[in-house]
Design a protein around this motif. Structure first.
Motif, PDB file in Angstrom:
ATOM      1  N   GLU A   1       0.874  -1.176   0.000  1.00 54.97           N
ATOM      2  CA  GLU A   1       0.000   0.000   0.000  1.00 54.97           C
ATOM      3  C   GLU A   1       0.909   1.223   0.000  1.00 54.97           C
ATOM      4  O   GLU A   1       2.063   1.153   0.442  1.00 54.97           O
ATOM      5  CB  GLU A   1      -0.916   0.010   1.235  1.00 54.97           C
TER       6      GLU A   1
ATOM      7  N   ALA B   1       0.117   3.957   1.644  1.00 48.54           N
ATOM      8  CA  ALA B   1      -0.181   4.710   2.860  1.00 48.54           C
ATOM      9  C   ALA B   1       0.963   4.753   3.876  1.00 48.54           C
ATOM     10  O   ALA B   1       1.218   5.798   4.476  1.00 48.54           O
ATOM     11  CB  ALA B   1      -1.425   4.106   3.528  1.00 48.54           C
TER      12      ALA B   1
ATOM     13  N   ARG C   1       0.721  -6.802  -4.493  1.00 49.77           N
ATOM     14  CA  ARG C   1       0.198  -7.848  -3.595  1.00 49.77           C
ATOM     15  C   ARG C   1       0.227  -9.160  -4.355  1.00 49.77           C
ATOM     16  O   ARG C   1      -0.312  -9.243  -5.463  1.00 49.77           O
ATOM     17  CB  ARG C   1      -1.243  -7.521  -3.154  1.00 49.77           C
TER      18      ARG C   1
ATOM     19  N   GLU D   1      -1.444 -11.679  -4.852  1.00 47.40           N
ATOM     20  CA  GLU D   1      -2.794 -12.239  -4.713  1.00 47.40           C
ATOM     21  C   GLU D   1      -2.793 -13.723  -5.071  1.00 47.40           C
ATOM     22  O   GLU D   1      -2.193 -14.126  -6.081  1.00 47.40           O
ATOM     23  CB  GLU D   1      -3.771 -11.498  -5.640  1.00 47.40           C
TER      24      GLU D   1
ATOM     25  N   THR E   1      -8.747  -6.827 -14.696  1.00 49.27           N
ATOM     26  CA  THR E   1      -7.726  -6.099 -13.921  1.00 49.27           C
ATOM     27  C   THR E   1      -8.160  -5.855 -12.483  1.00 49.27           C
ATOM     28  O   THR E   1      -7.409  -5.256 -11.704  1.00 49.27           O
ATOM     29  CB  THR E   1      -7.452  -4.723 -14.559  1.00 49.27           C
ATOM     30  N   PHE E   2      -9.371  -6.300 -12.113  1.00 50.81           N
ATOM     31  CA  PHE E   2      -9.936  -5.923 -10.814  1.00 50.81           C
ATOM     32  C   PHE E   2      -9.024  -6.295  -9.651  1.00 50.81           C
ATOM     33  O   PHE E   2      -8.762  -5.499  -8.758  1.00 50.81           O
ATOM     34  CB  PHE E   2     -11.313  -6.575 -10.621  1.00 50.81           C
ATOM     35  N   ARG E   3      -8.581  -7.541  -9.644  1.00 52.94           N
ATOM     36  CA  ARG E   3      -7.659  -7.973  -8.588  1.00 52.94           C
ATOM     37  C   ARG E   3      -6.341  -8.361  -9.245  1.00 52.94           C
ATOM     38  O   ARG E   3      -6.209  -9.435  -9.809  1.00 52.94           O
ATOM     39  CB  ARG E   3      -8.247  -9.156  -7.807  1.00 52.94           C
ATOM     40  N   SER E   4      -5.405  -7.441  -9.211  1.00 52.13           N
ATOM     41  CA  SER E   4      -4.120  -7.660  -9.882  1.00 52.13           C
ATOM     42  C   SER E   4      -3.022  -7.830  -8.843  1.00 52.13           C
ATOM     43  O   SER E   4      -3.229  -7.570  -7.657  1.00 52.13           O
ATOM     44  CB  SER E   4      -3.764  -6.459 -10.754  1.00 52.13           C
TER      45      SER E   4
ATOM     46  N   GLN F   1      -2.433   2.749  -6.426  1.00 53.70           N
ATOM     47  CA  GLN F   1      -3.368   3.268  -5.434  1.00 53.70           C
ATOM     48  C   GLN F   1      -3.300   4.789  -5.400  1.00 53.70           C
ATOM     49  O   GLN F   1      -2.286   5.387  -5.766  1.00 53.70           O
ATOM     50  CB  GLN F   1      -3.014   2.742  -4.047  1.00 53.70           C
TER      51      GLN F   1
ATOM     52  N   GLU G   1     -15.756  -3.507  -4.351  1.00 54.40           N
ATOM     53  CA  GLU G   1     -15.076  -2.336  -3.771  1.00 54.40           C
ATOM     54  C   GLU G   1     -14.232  -1.556  -4.776  1.00 54.40           C
ATOM     55  O   GLU G   1     -13.440  -2.127  -5.514  1.00 54.40           O
ATOM     56  CB  GLU G   1     -14.174  -2.821  -2.630  1.00 54.40           C
ATOM     57  N   LEU G   2     -14.448  -0.249  -4.733  1.00 52.64           N
ATOM     58  CA  LEU G   2     -13.652   0.678  -5.539  1.00 52.64           C
ATOM     59  C   LEU G   2     -12.662   1.406  -4.629  1.00 52.64           C
ATOM     60  O   LEU G   2     -11.532   1.681  -4.995  1.00 52.64           O
ATOM     61  CB  LEU G   2     -14.639   1.697  -6.116  1.00 52.64           C
ATOM     62  N   GLU G   3     -13.144   1.716  -3.451  1.00 56.32           N
ATOM     63  CA  GLU G   3     -12.348   2.515  -2.506  1.00 56.32           C
ATOM     64  C   GLU G   3     -12.787   2.167  -1.083  1.00 56.32           C
ATOM     65  O   GLU G   3     -13.960   1.914  -0.845  1.00 56.32           O
ATOM     66  CB  GLU G   3     -12.614   4.009  -2.794  1.00 56.32           C
ATOM     67  N   GLY G   4     -11.826   2.192  -0.170  1.00 55.98           N
ATOM     68  CA  GLY G   4     -12.163   2.016   1.246  1.00 55.98           C
ATOM     69  C   GLY G   4     -11.911   3.329   1.968  1.00 55.98           C
ATOM     70  O   GLY G   4     -10.905   3.997   1.696  1.00 55.98           O
TER      71      GLY G   4
ATOM     72  N   GLU H   1      -8.800   7.770   6.348  1.00 55.31           N
ATOM     73  CA  GLU H   1      -8.045   7.341   5.173  1.00 55.31           C
ATOM     74  C   GLU H   1      -8.953   6.960   4.001  1.00 55.31           C
ATOM     75  O   GLU H   1      -9.494   5.863   3.990  1.00 55.31           O
ATOM     76  CB  GLU H   1      -7.187   6.120   5.547  1.00 55.31           C
TER      77      GLU H   1
ATOM     78  N   SER I   1      -8.903   5.503   0.538  1.00 59.18           N
ATOM     79  CA  SER I   1      -7.893   4.749  -0.204  1.00 59.18           C
ATOM     80  C   SER I   1      -8.516   4.130  -1.456  1.00 59.18           C
ATOM     81  O   SER I   1      -9.344   3.220  -1.368  1.00 59.18           O
ATOM     82  CB  SER I   1      -7.337   3.655   0.714  1.00 59.18           C
ATOM     83  N   ALA I   2      -8.107   4.655  -2.621  1.00 54.33           N
ATOM     84  CA  ALA I   2      -8.746   4.223  -3.874  1.00 54.33           C
ATOM     85  C   ALA I   2      -7.755   3.488  -4.755  1.00 54.33           C
ATOM     86  O   ALA I   2      -6.541   3.688  -4.653  1.00 54.33           O
ATOM     87  CB  ALA I   2      -9.274   5.442  -4.618  1.00 54.33           C
TER      88      ALA I   2
HETATM   89  N1  GAP Z   1      -4.182   1.627   2.885  1.00 51.23           N
HETATM   90  C1  GAP Z   1      -5.410   0.946   2.885  1.00 51.23           C
HETATM   91  C2  GAP Z   1      -5.524  -0.043   1.825  1.00 51.23           C
HETATM   92  O1  GAP Z   1      -4.587  -0.343   1.114  1.00 51.23           O
HETATM   93  P1  GAP Z   1      -7.223  -1.692   0.713  1.00 51.23           P
HETATM   94  O2  GAP Z   1      -8.720  -1.775   0.846  1.00 51.23           O
HETATM   95  O3  GAP Z   1      -6.441  -2.933   0.915  1.00 51.23           O
HETATM   96  O4  GAP Z   1      -6.775  -0.540   1.711  1.00 51.23           O
HETATM   97  C3  GAP Z   1      -7.374   0.144  -1.123  1.00 51.23           C
HETATM   98  O5  GAP Z   1      -6.872  -1.107  -0.717  1.00 51.23           O
HETATM   99  C4  GAP Z   1      -7.805   0.090  -2.565  1.00 51.23           C
HETATM  100  O6  GAP Z   1      -6.726  -0.390  -3.385  1.00 51.23           O
HETATM  101  C5  GAP Z   1      -8.960  -0.874  -2.840  1.00 51.23           C
HETATM  102  O7  GAP Z   1     -10.211  -0.272  -2.585  1.00 51.23           O
HETATM  103  C6  GAP Z   1      -8.771  -1.152  -4.321  1.00 51.23           C
HETATM  104  O8  GAP Z   1      -9.337  -0.125  -5.109  1.00 51.23           O
HETATM  105  C7  GAP Z   1      -7.257  -1.120  -4.491  1.00 51.23           C
HETATM  106  N2  GAP Z   1      -6.732  -2.497  -4.469  1.00 51.23           N
HETATM  107  C8  GAP Z   1      -6.432  -3.251  -3.397  1.00 51.23           C
HETATM  108  N3  GAP Z   1      -5.983  -4.457  -3.777  1.00 51.23           N
HETATM  109  C9  GAP Z   1      -5.997  -4.466  -5.131  1.00 51.23           C
HETATM  110  C10 GAP Z   1      -5.641  -5.429  -6.134  1.00 51.23           C
HETATM  111  N4  GAP Z   1      -5.151  -6.634  -5.808  1.00 51.23           N
HETATM  112  N5  GAP Z   1      -5.797  -5.092  -7.445  1.00 51.23           N
HETATM  113  C11 GAP Z   1      -6.273  -3.881  -7.795  1.00 51.23           C
HETATM  114  N6  GAP Z   1      -6.617  -2.935  -6.892  1.00 51.23           N
HETATM  115  C12 GAP Z   1      -6.481  -3.217  -5.582  1.00 51.23           C
END
Ligand code: GAP
Length: 556
Positions: free
Chosen positions: A194, A196, A226, A228, A235-238, A243, A337-340, A418, A420-421
């Motif tokens: 992240e 952050a 990450r 994953e 591309t949603f979970r890459s 960020q 989820e788009l943003e937390g 925070e 976080s998008a």
């Molecule tokens: N600092 C807080 C944080 O990182 P998170 O919910 O794990 O929070 C924030 O991540 C945003 O990052 C998510 O809402 C998402 O948009 C994006 N994100 C997280 N993991 C992702 C992934 N594997 N692939 C694409 N986007 C990702």
């Protein structure tokens, strides 16, 4: 998907515009069902939005490249975010930190020990899955007991149906690497998961140099990584993504109370769209940022009805978080989820204080002045009130007393909200939202189909297509080049001189270009060009200064 009936026409009724392409009437949308991600992925590849990373060698799972149009789209998203979060505010500054940082940062943040997903393997087909996702998809509940998890009866392999699955094992999602030539644990480091944490780690330097006082924010955008277990949904979970994160530091409510004599809560119905107020407590700040972020998503073209809020429930919340809401978007594969946006209290800065041994508290002049006005009895009463509140939240009375003693010195560790998008997730949402197909019919009843990417002008990769009507008239061609050069200095424009005008329009429709300007014989007479609108397909004649003014207003 839109259902419209309209007819394209020259707004000024000039017959000459007919030469720029047939008049099309939009008969009916041909996409009667939900957008299929394969259709979108195919357009993205064909038009140069997104390519599979390393495709030449068979690709690599969870990694994506952005082509000529995609990288413009992403750049526009990031510029719009930076403008909204940093440039147009006086209370937010930026940071651009490294991807690899001291490993102690990830120890302090909790990522080294806790940033993990439960992984299971199918012993028959050897595929690997995330245990929580596998259960969710099969309508089952993962069994949790403290830190250990187990699969419930009935769980089966999503690929081959076998029930021969391993027990879930914890898998840390951080990518490990080594700094320098020696690959041993003393040189191990991680790619940041992240952006952050760098903000917390640099907090002292920023507050010492930025001439900001709490409440204020620090923003950063950039790559995160990450590993994953199961990258999916395009591309949603890459595994590598970008960020856009803001850490907005606020006073603890107890400091607000000392300074303002009260804390504004949601029950006071504060105006969340107006200027932030000194008396706002954390909950109001959280809702303020939710409003800000939703308004921004709408401003770049995501319809309000496709955005949802999901409030994390007690057992989903991290132990230190007071509240966390996900802004979700209705993707074609589901609402995700788009943003937390999380209210994280003082957890992060306190952790870094503990691990680094360096103070993270700030001195707040207004707080010191307010505390100095209290007599001993008032201080005692305030202390007891805070102790009671903290005890009710299962926090220790000793910690409460130490905290209040610091407050009376004008000091505290700031709390944080925070937002976080994810840039790539937003790009995917905007691509899904923009995709449209229409069947058109001309005056003679001939039908044609068009695919059109209806991006908001502010994020469209190309703002304007510029076409010479013909290329074999030197004077006209030179005029068109001159206009193109003038406009290209302001916006990303695309020069296209090949094929019939109608074909050029279609290519720009697929790229999501909001307007096309055609330079024709009349341009040589009066300096006007034909401006064709992507969505309505209507054409108007405008002088170049009029066109610049229109684009300036609509692009923003
Ligand atoms: N600092 C807080 C944080 O990182 P998170 O919910 O794990 O929070 C924030 O991540 C945003 O990052 C998510 O809402 C998402 O948009 C994006 N994100 C997280 N993991 C992702 C992934 N594997 N692939 C694409 N986007 C990702």
């Amino acid at each position: 998907m839109r259902t419209r009936r309209t007819s394209a026409h020259d707004a000024h009724g000039r017959g000459r515009l007919l030469t720029h392409g047939a008049f099309w009437r939009i008969l009916r949308p041909i996409m009667s069902k939900k957008l299929d991600m394969e259709i979108l992925a195919s357009l993205c590849k064909r038009r140069g939005f997104i390519f599979q990373s390393s495709e030449l060698y068979g690709g690599i799972n969870g990694f994506w490249d952005y082509g000529p149009l995609g990288c413009e789209l992403k750049r526009n998203i990031k510029n719009a975010w930076w403008k909204h979060i940093v440039r147009t505010r006086e209370d937010v500054v930026g940071l651009d930190a490294t991807i690899i940082m001291h490993p102690a940062i990830w120890k302090a943040s909790g990522h080294a020990d806790g940033f993990a997903d439960p992984m299971v393997d199918c012993k028959d087909c050897r595929k690997r899955f995330r245990a929580d996702q596998l259960c969710e998809e099969q309508g089952l509940e993962l069994i949790k007991d403290g830190k250990t998890v187990a699969l419930p009866d009935g769980a089966k392999c999503p690929a081959c149906g076998s029930r021969n699955l391993t027990a879930p094992r914890s898998f840390n999602l951080m990518f490990k690497t080594f700094v320098g030539p020696i690959e041993d644990d003393s040189n191990a480091a991680w790619l940041r998961p992240e952006t952050a944490q760098a903000i917390f780690a640099q907090f002292s330097n920023i507050i010492a140099t930025a001439r900001q006082k709490v409440p204020f924010g620090v923003a950063q955008m950039g790559k995160s990584f990450r590993n994953e277990i199961n990258p999916r949904n395009y591309t949603f979970r890459s595994r590598e993504f970008e960020q856009m994160e803001l850490e907005f530091f606020i006073r603890p409510d107890e400091a607000v109370e000392l300074i303002c004599g009260r804390v504004t809560t949601l029950a006071d119905k504060p105006d969340l769209t107006g200027e932030p107020q000194e008396s706002w407590g954390w909950e109001v700040w959280l809702h303020y940022w939710i409003e800000q972020r939703l308004a921004w998503y709408r401003s770049i073209g995501l319809p309000a009805e496709h955005l949802e809020l999901y409030w994390q429930t007690g057992d989903e919340l991290a132990h230190y978080a007071r509240a966390c809401v996900d802004i979700e978007y209705a993707f074609p594969f589901g609402v995700q989820e788009l943003e937390g946006i999380a209210a994280r209290g003082d957890f992060d800065l306190t952790q870094h204080q503990r691990h680094s041994g360096k103070q993270m508290d700030v001195f707040d002049e207004a707080l010191k002045q307010a505390a100095d006005k209290l007599d001993a009895a008032a201080k005692e009463a305030f202390t007891e009130k805070v102790v009671a509140e903290w005890t009710a939240r299962n926090q220790s009375p000793e910690a409460a007393r130490a905290f209040v003693a610091k407050l009376f010195e004008g000091k505290y560790v700031p709390h944080v909200v925070e937002p976080s998008a994810g840039t790539d997730r937003l790009a995917l949402a905007l691509l899904s939202n923009a995709y449209d197909e229409e069947t058109l019919t001309d005056d003679k009843g001939k039908t044609d189909q068009r695919t059109v990417m209806r991006f908001h002008p502010s994020i469209a990769p190309i703002k304007l297509g510029v076409f010479p009507l013909v290329k074999n008239k030197p004077e006209l061609y030179a005029k068109a080049r001159e206009i193109f050069a003038q406009l290209q200095r302001r916006w990303n424009c695309f020069w296209d001189e090949s094929g019939a005008i109608g074909r050029r329009y279609r290519r720009m429709d697929e790229a999501g270009t909001p307007w096309c300007a055609t330079v024709d014989f009349q341009t040589l007479e009066d300096g006007t060009v034909t401006l064709r609108d992507r969505d309505s397909m209507q054409q108007v004649r405008l002088s170049v200064p009029e066109l610049i003014q229109k684009l300036d207003t609509e692009i923003g």
